[in-house]
Design a protein around this motif. Structure first.
Motif, PDB file in Angstrom:
ATOM      1  N   ALA B  95       1.488   0.927 -14.385  1.00 46.92           N
ATOM      2  CA  ALA B  95       2.433   0.298 -13.459  1.00 46.92           C
ATOM      3  C   ALA B  95       3.374  -0.622 -14.218  1.00 46.92           C
ATOM      4  O   ALA B  95       4.584  -0.617 -13.991  1.00 46.92           O
ATOM      5  CB  ALA B  95       1.674  -0.480 -12.393  1.00 46.92           C
ATOM      6  N   LYS B 119       7.014  -8.136  -2.154  1.00 42.25           N
ATOM      7  CA  LYS B 119       6.890  -9.051  -3.292  1.00 42.25           C
ATOM      8  C   LYS B 119       5.745  -8.618  -4.208  1.00 42.25           C
ATOM      9  O   LYS B 119       5.815  -8.781  -5.418  1.00 42.25           O
ATOM     10  CB  LYS B 119       6.605 -10.471  -2.801  1.00 42.25           C
ATOM     11  CG  LYS B 119       7.823 -11.211  -2.300  1.00 42.25           C
ATOM     12  CD  LYS B 119       7.394 -12.577  -1.848  1.00 42.25           C
ATOM     13  CE  LYS B 119       8.519 -13.380  -1.270  1.00 42.25           C
ATOM     14  NZ  LYS B 119       7.993 -14.601  -0.620  1.00 42.25           N
ATOM     15  N   LEU B 120       4.689  -8.089  -3.602  1.00 35.71           N
ATOM     16  CA  LEU B 120       3.551  -7.637  -4.400  1.00 35.71           C
ATOM     17  C   LEU B 120       3.953  -6.617  -5.438  1.00 35.71           C
ATOM     18  O   LEU B 120       3.364  -6.527  -6.509  1.00 35.71           O
ATOM     19  CB  LEU B 120       2.518  -6.995  -3.481  1.00 35.71           C
ATOM     20  CG  LEU B 120       1.223  -7.754  -3.318  1.00 35.71           C
ATOM     21  CD1 LEU B 120       0.398  -7.101  -2.260  1.00 35.71           C
ATOM     22  CD2 LEU B 120       0.454  -7.822  -4.614  1.00 35.71           C
ATOM     23  N   GLY B 121       4.986  -5.832  -5.111  1.00 41.88           N
ATOM     24  CA  GLY B 121       5.427  -4.804  -6.041  1.00 41.88           C
ATOM     25  C   GLY B 121       5.798  -5.373  -7.395  1.00 41.88           C
ATOM     26  O   GLY B 121       5.635  -4.726  -8.415  1.00 41.88           O
ATOM     27  N   HIS B 123       4.405  -7.758  -8.929  1.00 41.83           N
ATOM     28  CA  HIS B 123       3.272  -8.433  -9.556  1.00 41.83           C
ATOM     29  C   HIS B 123       3.226  -8.307 -11.081  1.00 41.83           C
ATOM     30  O   HIS B 123       3.136  -9.300 -11.798  1.00 41.83           O
ATOM     31  CB  HIS B 123       1.958  -7.906  -8.969  1.00 41.83           C
ATOM     32  CG  HIS B 123       0.750  -8.534  -9.562  1.00 41.83           C
ATOM     33  ND1 HIS B 123       0.190  -9.672  -9.044  1.00 41.83           N
ATOM     34  CD2 HIS B 123       0.015  -8.218 -10.657  1.00 41.83           C
ATOM     35  CE1 HIS B 123      -0.829 -10.018  -9.782  1.00 41.83           C
ATOM     36  NE2 HIS B 123      -0.968  -9.163 -10.765  1.00 41.83           N
ATOM     37  N   ALA B 124       3.299  -7.069 -11.567  1.00 38.31           N
ATOM     38  CA  ALA B 124       3.079  -6.840 -13.002  1.00 38.31           C
ATOM     39  C   ALA B 124       4.153  -7.495 -13.862  1.00 38.31           C
ATOM     40  O   ALA B 124       3.950  -7.727 -15.043  1.00 38.31           O
ATOM     41  CB  ALA B 124       3.029  -5.342 -13.283  1.00 38.31           C
ATOM     42  N   LEU B 126       5.622 -10.490 -13.111  1.00 39.13           N
ATOM     43  CA  LEU B 126       5.666 -11.947 -12.951  1.00 39.13           C
ATOM     44  C   LEU B 126       4.639 -12.584 -13.868  1.00 39.13           C
ATOM     45  O   LEU B 126       3.640 -11.974 -14.221  1.00 39.13           O
ATOM     46  CB  LEU B 126       5.379 -12.340 -11.499  1.00 39.13           C
ATOM     47  CG  LEU B 126       6.364 -11.821 -10.464  1.00 39.13           C
ATOM     48  CD1 LEU B 126       5.933 -12.268  -9.069  1.00 39.13           C
ATOM     49  CD2 LEU B 126       7.766 -12.302 -10.740  1.00 39.13           C
ATOM     50  N   ARG B 184       8.366  -1.423  -1.594  1.00 36.27           N
ATOM     51  CA  ARG B 184       7.410  -2.052  -2.493  1.00 36.27           C
ATOM     52  C   ARG B 184       7.429  -1.363  -3.861  1.00 36.27           C
ATOM     53  O   ARG B 184       7.387  -2.011  -4.901  1.00 36.27           O
ATOM     54  CB  ARG B 184       6.002  -1.968  -1.896  1.00 36.27           C
ATOM     55  CG  ARG B 184       4.992  -2.787  -2.660  1.00 36.27           C
ATOM     56  CD  ARG B 184       3.643  -2.721  -2.024  1.00 36.27           C
ATOM     57  NE  ARG B 184       3.087  -1.374  -2.094  1.00 36.27           N
ATOM     58  CZ  ARG B 184       1.966  -0.999  -1.495  1.00 36.27           C
ATOM     59  NH1 ARG B 184       1.295  -1.866  -0.757  1.00 36.27           N
ATOM     60  NH2 ARG B 184       1.512   0.215  -1.599  1.00 36.27           N
ATOM     61  N   MET B 188       8.812  -2.729  -7.941  1.00 35.65           N
ATOM     62  CA  MET B 188       8.086  -2.639  -9.216  1.00 35.65           C
ATOM     63  C   MET B 188       9.022  -2.398 -10.385  1.00 35.65           C
ATOM     64  O   MET B 188       8.555  -2.261 -11.512  1.00 35.65           O
ATOM     65  CB  MET B 188       7.042  -1.512  -9.161  1.00 35.65           C
ATOM     66  CG  MET B 188       5.940  -1.769  -8.171  1.00 35.65           C
ATOM     67  SD  MET B 188       4.845  -0.346  -7.999  1.00 35.65           S
ATOM     68  CE  MET B 188       3.921  -0.425  -9.516  1.00 35.65           C
TER      69      MET B 188
END
Lengths: 347, 286
Positions: B95, B119-121, B123-124, B126, B184, B188
């Motif tokens: 990912a 926003k979770l998308g 994640h990697a 941030l 989402r 990413m």
């Protein structure tokens, strides 16, 4: 009735309290918390302190169980780790209480990480059993490592001191407990505005798709265990400063179940839920006790007759809330708020 | 043809199509016990293209996707992404490399709002650490504000979901949930987007919207798309390259028209016991 809230930038929209009314209430609450020791007696402050310690620990468990979906019955044992750490440091080293609490939290966090290691493989009830095993082991250590923990007779420790003043009475220890509780609650609320909190919720809801989004499962599950046990450790440390006698029986398995019940009654996956749940679970037995006390002048046998009834009423109340609102007290609170926002129109 | 207006958009391949392969699957085999889910599957995805994988139910399309995103370890063969063998790389790291995917049965997080799901998308990408998160000072606050701005202005606006940003995803219609899942995946910052049946269960209007979004993703965002889809109209309209699987093997691959007319593809979908063919044979035989 509220129609909407106007925001001019994204930072304002991301704020924790986004309306002036909310901010006003928060300020009022803070003033009330600072004024409280000057307005009530020792017993009331004693209860408030107890509620706050329970809130810290419950919020910790809520981060792990409510937000990350990992059921744990080790919270009381982690509190024990914190309490013993504080007691041992206070007795042997006499270091400042803030440092002791920090180390208590960190020590509990380390233990939490070790206990959390099976969480990548086991979930749900199986994980709960694994954490029970951990808490039995910790209890054994508390009771048998006599040179450090004082064995079954436990430890009794000197009070915390702030600027040379010893904090003995509840209204004095309050000045440690209250600010730390407030700080930790804000910390927990902030956590869920960032990537870490979102990752926790993602793991709870669907761990496989969380992985595809780039969330490393083991790392974040262990992080959740660490944060949760840090909260427990600090709560245990506060508990130690509050009671100043720690025995292995201070943190029984029943206490872990108490915290689990608190997040279920209050609302899993909601910071407010942890606060309401811990308050409910701590205060309702006290309130019922008081009600029995009020009856006793009219009915002399009230205490003897009503004491068992009190426990039954407490249990029935929990069941009632679970059936009436499975999402907990936090959801009831949200419904009330929604009602007033929409009033006078029908909800 | 299902959607004429969509097909008019794809008359010529975009100039950005460099012709370099971004993802390639090389001799991939996967078996569960005795069941051979995939057998020596090979194909490659060109950068900037839309590649579709088709095939009847049970042909191994989702197994292929799961192997590409790293859930299954292939028993043989390689998956190469950005010129690198990713066989040993775990899904979260894939990912982070720029591989995003959506799921056949929507995999949104029901306990969160649409905005938080999107926003979770990110994640990697941030870096907020635990202390910044607990105190929400400086970097954490700036990161969140910048993320919010980008999601609002690029993704939510693009996918036309601004009216539902604060709704809980559980309350949304199927079509909107699929759109949020795409949002989402776009958050990413993917280099390749794996879409598992992006229009399954959608009505015609929603399908046309989704087709438009996929083409825009390809042309405006420059993201390569690999999708599994049953809707032949959509596949033939928007794909640059089509791979047809059956019984875990590649039957044929090529341009949409070539694949559509290929006799093996027709027999895979209709079966060799085609009624008209049988009737014809029967008559001739008499």
């Amino acid at each position: 009735m509220r129609i909407g809230t106007a925001k001019e930038n994204y930072t304002a929209d991301e704020a924790l309290f986004d309306t002036n009314i909310q901010r006003g209430w928060m300020i009022a609450l803070m003033i009330a918390l600072f004024a409280l020791p000057f307005m009530t007696g020792q017993y009331a402050i004693y209860l408030v302190c107890l509620v706050m310690i329970n809130i810290v620990s419950t919020t910790g468990l809520n981060i792990l169980t409510g937000f990350t979906g990992l059921v744990s019955l080790g919270q009381a044992a982690f509190m024990g780790v914190g309490a013993y750490t504080v007691a041992i440091m206070e007795i042997n080293l006499g270091t400042p209480f803030l440092l002791n609490l920090l180390i208590a939290g960190s020590g509990a966090a380390l233990v939490g990480i070790v206990v959390g290691l099976p969480s990548l493989r086991v979930k749900g009830l199986y994980l709960a059993i694994a954490t029970i095993a951990a808490s039995v082991i910790l209890h054994f250590i508390f009771a048998n490592w006599t040179s450090m923990t004082g064995g079954v007779s436990g430890l009794s420790m000197p009070p915390a001191s702030l600027f040379g003043l010893e904090l003995v009475q509840p209204d004095q220890v309050y000045w440690i407990i209250m600010p730390i509780t407030v700080l930790m609650l804000f910390g927990a609320a902030n956590l869920f505005r960032t990537r870490i909190g979102r990752a926790f919720i993602a793991i709870r809801d669907r761990d496989i798709s969380a992985e595809v989004l780039g969330i490393r499962l083991l790392r974040f599950k262990l992080l959740s265990f660490a944060i949760s046990s840090f909260y427990a450790g600090v709560a245990g440390g506060l508990w130690a400063y509050f009671f100043r006698v720690i025995t292995p029986e201070s943190f029984p398995l029943l206490m872990s179940i108490f915290f689990l019940a608190a997040i279920i009654v209050g609302g899993m996956g909601s910071i407010l839920g942890g606060i309401l749940g811990a308050t409910f679970m701590t205060m309702v037995p006290e309130i019922l006790k008081m009600m029995v006390g009020v009856l006793s002048p009219i009915w002399p046998d009230a205490v003897a007759v009503m004491s068992p009834v009190r426990v039954v009423v407490f249990g029935a109340l929990i069941i009632f809330f679970l059936i009436f609102e499975p999402d907990g007290l936090a959801e009831i609170w949200r419904n009330i708020r929604r009602f007033f926002h929409l009033w006078p129109f029908k909800t | 043809m299902q959607t004429t207006e969509v097909s008019s958009l794809t008359t010529s391949p975009p100039p950005t199509l460099a012709g370099q392969e971004i993802l390639s699957v090389d001799g991939l085999s996967l078996s569960f016990g005795g069941v051979k889910a995939l057998q020596h599957v090979s194909f490659s995805v060109e950068e900037g293209s839309v590649t579709s994988v088709i095939g009847p139910n049970g042909a191994g399309k989702t197994s292929l996707f799961n192997s590409i995103s790293g859930f299954y370890t292939p028993s043989e063969g390689n998956v190469n992404f950005l010129g690198k063998n990713v066989n040993k790389i775990a899904p979260p790291d894939r990912a982070a490399m720029g591989m995003a995917r959506t799921f056949q049965n929507i995999a949104l997080f029901k306990g969160m709002t649409v905005l938080d799901n999107i926003k979770l998308g990110r994640h990697a990408h941030l870096k907020t650490n635990i202390l910044e998160a607990l105190f929400y000072f400086g970097p954490a606050q700036r990161t969140e504000a910048a993320l919010r701005r980008e999601i609002e202005e690029k993704i939510i606006d693009f996918l036309e979901i601004d009216h539902i940003r604060n709704s809980s995803v559980g309350a949304l219609s199927y079509g909107l949930q699929k759109r949020v899942e795409l949002a989402r995946a776009l958050a990413m910052q993917p280099k390749i987007l794996l879409l598992d049946e992006p229009v399954a269960g959608m009505n015609r209007e929603e399908t046309e919207d989704m087709a438009r979004f996929i083409l825009d993703v390809k042309e405006e965002w420059g993201v390569t798309v690999l999708m599994v889809e049953h809707d032949m109209g959509l596949v033939m309209d928007i794909s640059d390259h089509v791979v047809c699987l059956n019984f875990g093997q590649v039957i044929t691959q090529g341009l949409p028209d070539e694949v559509q007319g290929h006799p093996d593809v027709i027999s895979a979908y209709l079966g060799s016991g085609d009624v008209t063919a049988l009737r014809k044979k029967f008559k001739e035989g008499r």
